[in-house]
Design an enzyme around this catalytic site. Sequence first.
Site, PDB file in Angstrom:
ATOM      1  N   ASN A 169       0.811  -1.218   0.000  1.00 51.71           N
ATOM      2  CA  ASN A 169       0.000   0.000   0.000  1.00 51.71           C
ATOM      3  C   ASN A 169       0.848   1.274   0.000  1.00 51.71           C
ATOM      4  OD1 ASN A 169      -2.266  -1.534  -0.199  1.00 51.71           O
ATOM      5  ND2 ASN A 169      -2.853  -1.371   1.955  1.00 51.71           N
ATOM      6  N   ARG A 222     -17.915   1.160  -1.383  1.00 53.62           N
ATOM      7  CA  ARG A 222     -16.639   1.861  -1.133  1.00 53.62           C
ATOM      8  C   ARG A 222     -16.718   3.262  -1.749  1.00 53.62           C
ATOM      9  NH1 ARG A 222     -11.494  -2.181  -1.765  1.00 53.62           N
ATOM     10  NH2 ARG A 222     -10.533  -0.521  -0.567  1.00 53.62           N
ATOM     11  N   ASP A 249      -7.138  -5.371   7.521  1.00 50.57           N
ATOM     12  CA  ASP A 249      -6.535  -6.265   6.534  1.00 50.57           C
ATOM     13  C   ASP A 249      -5.887  -7.500   7.166  1.00 50.57           C
ATOM     14  OD1 ASP A 249      -7.413  -4.526   4.650  1.00 50.57           O
ATOM     15  OD2 ASP A 249      -5.443  -3.821   3.993  1.00 50.57           O
TER      16      ASP A 249
HETATM   17  C1  UD1 Z   1      -7.123   1.065   2.260  1.00 52.67           C
HETATM   18  C2  UD1 Z   1      -6.427  -0.229   1.898  1.00 52.67           C
HETATM   19  C3  UD1 Z   1      -7.301  -1.403   2.308  1.00 52.67           C
HETATM   20  C4  UD1 Z   1      -7.661  -1.308   3.794  1.00 52.67           C
HETATM   21  C5  UD1 Z   1      -8.233   0.054   4.120  1.00 52.67           C
HETATM   22  C6  UD1 Z   1      -8.452   0.272   5.614  1.00 52.67           C
HETATM   23  C7  UD1 Z   1      -5.135   0.418  -0.078  1.00 52.67           C
HETATM   24  C8  UD1 Z   1      -4.943   0.275  -1.541  1.00 52.67           C
HETATM   25  N1  UD1 Z   1      -6.206  -0.238   0.463  1.00 52.67           N
HETATM   26  O1  UD1 Z   1      -8.342   1.098   1.521  1.00 52.67           O
HETATM   27  O2  UD1 Z   1      -6.591  -2.591   2.043  1.00 52.67           O
HETATM   28  O3  UD1 Z   1      -8.623  -2.295   4.105  1.00 52.67           O
HETATM   29  O4  UD1 Z   1      -7.357   1.097   3.671  1.00 52.67           O
HETATM   30  O5  UD1 Z   1      -7.244   0.119   6.290  1.00 52.67           O
HETATM   31  O6  UD1 Z   1      -4.350   1.061   0.604  1.00 52.67           O
HETATM   32  N2  UD1 Z   1     -14.916   5.840   3.157  1.00 52.67           N
HETATM   33  C9  UD1 Z   1     -15.960   6.711   2.877  1.00 52.67           C
HETATM   34  N3  UD1 Z   1     -15.744   7.706   1.964  1.00 52.67           N
HETATM   35  C10 UD1 Z   1     -14.539   7.882   1.333  1.00 52.67           C
HETATM   36  C11 UD1 Z   1     -13.479   7.002   1.639  1.00 52.67           C
HETATM   37  C12 UD1 Z   1     -13.699   5.984   2.562  1.00 52.67           C
HETATM   38  O7  UD1 Z   1     -17.055   6.576   3.415  1.00 52.67           O
HETATM   39  O8  UD1 Z   1     -14.423   8.819   0.528  1.00 52.67           O
HETATM   40  C13 UD1 Z   1     -15.111   4.751   4.165  1.00 52.67           C
HETATM   41  C14 UD1 Z   1     -14.979   3.363   3.554  1.00 52.67           C
HETATM   42  O9  UD1 Z   1     -16.199   2.933   2.981  1.00 52.67           O
HETATM   43  C15 UD1 Z   1     -14.564   2.556   4.780  1.00 52.67           C
HETATM   44  C16 UD1 Z   1     -13.703   3.542   5.575  1.00 52.67           C
HETATM   45  O10 UD1 Z   1     -14.052   4.831   5.103  1.00 52.67           O
HETATM   46  O11 UD1 Z   1     -15.695   2.215   5.523  1.00 52.67           O
HETATM   47  C17 UD1 Z   1     -12.202   3.364   5.449  1.00 52.67           C
HETATM   48  O12 UD1 Z   1     -11.844   3.356   4.078  1.00 52.67           O
HETATM   49  P1  UD1 Z   1     -10.393   3.782   3.573  1.00 52.67           P
HETATM   50  O13 UD1 Z   1      -9.485   3.965   4.738  1.00 52.67           O
HETATM   51  O14 UD1 Z   1     -10.546   4.901   2.611  1.00 52.67           O
HETATM   52  O15 UD1 Z   1      -9.921   2.502   2.770  1.00 52.67           O
HETATM   53  P2  UD1 Z   1      -9.146   2.466   1.392  1.00 52.67           P
HETATM   54  O16 UD1 Z   1      -8.178   3.592   1.331  1.00 52.67           O
HETATM   55  O17 UD1 Z   1     -10.118   2.279   0.261  1.00 52.67           O
END
Ligand code: UD1
Length: 429
Positions: A19, A118, A301
């Site tokens: 990541n 997501r 994760d």
């Molecule tokens: C990253 C990791 C993933 C890990 C996650 C949490 C990468 C490529 N992937 O995913 O493996 O499981 O962090 O540690 O680094 N959310 C919103 N709105 C947004 C963005 C996020 O509501 O604009 C919510 C998501 O639905 C989720 C939470 O926030 O419930 C956390 O998501 P996020 O930390 O953004 O995960 P990723 O960056 O997609």
Amino acid sequence: MIHGGKRLVGNVDISGAKNAALAIIPATLLAKGLCRVENIPDIRDVRLMMDIIRHLGASVRRLNTNTYEIDTTSITSHTVPDAMARKMRASYYFIGALLGRSGRAEVAMPGGCNFGVRPIDQHIKGFEALGARVKTENAVITASSRELLGGSVYFDLVSVGATINVMLAAVRAKGMTIIENAAKEPHIVDLANFLNLMGADVRGAGTDVIKIRGVESMHGCDYSIIPDQIEAGTYMVAAAATGGDVWVRNVIPKHLDSISAKLVESGIDVEEYDDSVHVIAHGRPLKCNIKTMPHPGFPTDMQPQFAAMLAIAEGTSIISEGIWDNRFRYVEQLLRMGASIQVEGKAAIIEGVPFLKGAPVRADDLRAGAAMVIAGLVARGTTTIEDIHLIERGYENILGKLTALGADISRIQDEDDDPNRVIPMVSSL
Ligand code: UD1
């Protein structure tokens, strides 16, 4: 195919953090100049990321298995097409990076693991706070700005992706950006270190508030990516679940604190050294309860891998998922192997059974696939796992590393979408 029941014993070297690499590769767009990056893991997602950056016109040279030179001086495009973006989540980092580089980005909606909805509303809110116009039409996100201006961004929830994306855009914006309620994962700090080496001014990464003073230009640099916390954790749990004795090397033990703490609660010995941890198990693990949270809490994760271990623990464990709506799909596969698990909303109640039985199972996503590997290693008899290309998205040479630890694991069929196609190294070009 795994013939289970072997204790894992020996040493395993951990690769660079997936990541972090997936954020650092697009970040090279922010400088006109040559970036030489070491410790890039040799995994499918990295190959896809390199395809995208090449498509944008960058020159990419592979110096050895884990070292690349990327020169984005003369990029020719600001568009990431659907076929490329859809293959992975991190493709959306090209929005922030291209906005920072050229004030314009067109990126199709990203793919990635399916944990339920997501959304990317926080990313968009962050770009808009810097003065960008963002629209989503026909599953393509277009962001543009004549001049990005520093701004204040308060995230409604802690998002790793949104924190990274806004950092990428803000380093070249005019003035100061303040990100509040930022994510604090080790790869956020790694990205900030990389950006600062390229001439950016990023402070506070690793805390809730990140302050970024925009700079006019950035330059190339040499960098080495941190070790992968989740890969390390996966081998630690595999060692624990098989009653093994494994040195997990080339790690930053501090990044593993939440994982080590839960293993210790399960009766496993974890000894920490400067850049390695030694995991020693004595018979069946004990039950433990886990709640996933943003860093420094227990990482989501690692949740499926722990579930595979706790399936054979003494006693009943509860895992509560605090990040994703739907991250227990893999439980169905563990049930096929004789586990006793009940899912209630965002919690799984795992009643430990004395042993699992080998069965044909499927990797539902990257970490669910890792959980199937651990279950297969533990189980009596033979387990076959389908869709292993999902596992190879994020684990470098998993077959080789497990075989060296004494596992009986082999690939029995190549999949159509050849995930192991090799990016040639410079010497063999
Ligand atoms: C990253 C990791 C993933 C890990 C996650 C949490 C990468 C490529 N992937 O995913 O493996 O499981 O962090 O540690 O680094 N959310 C919103 N709105 C947004 C963005 C996020 O509501 O604009 C919510 C998501 O639905 C989720 C939470 O926030 O419930 C956390 O998501 P996020 O930390 O953004 O995960 P990723 O960056 O997609």
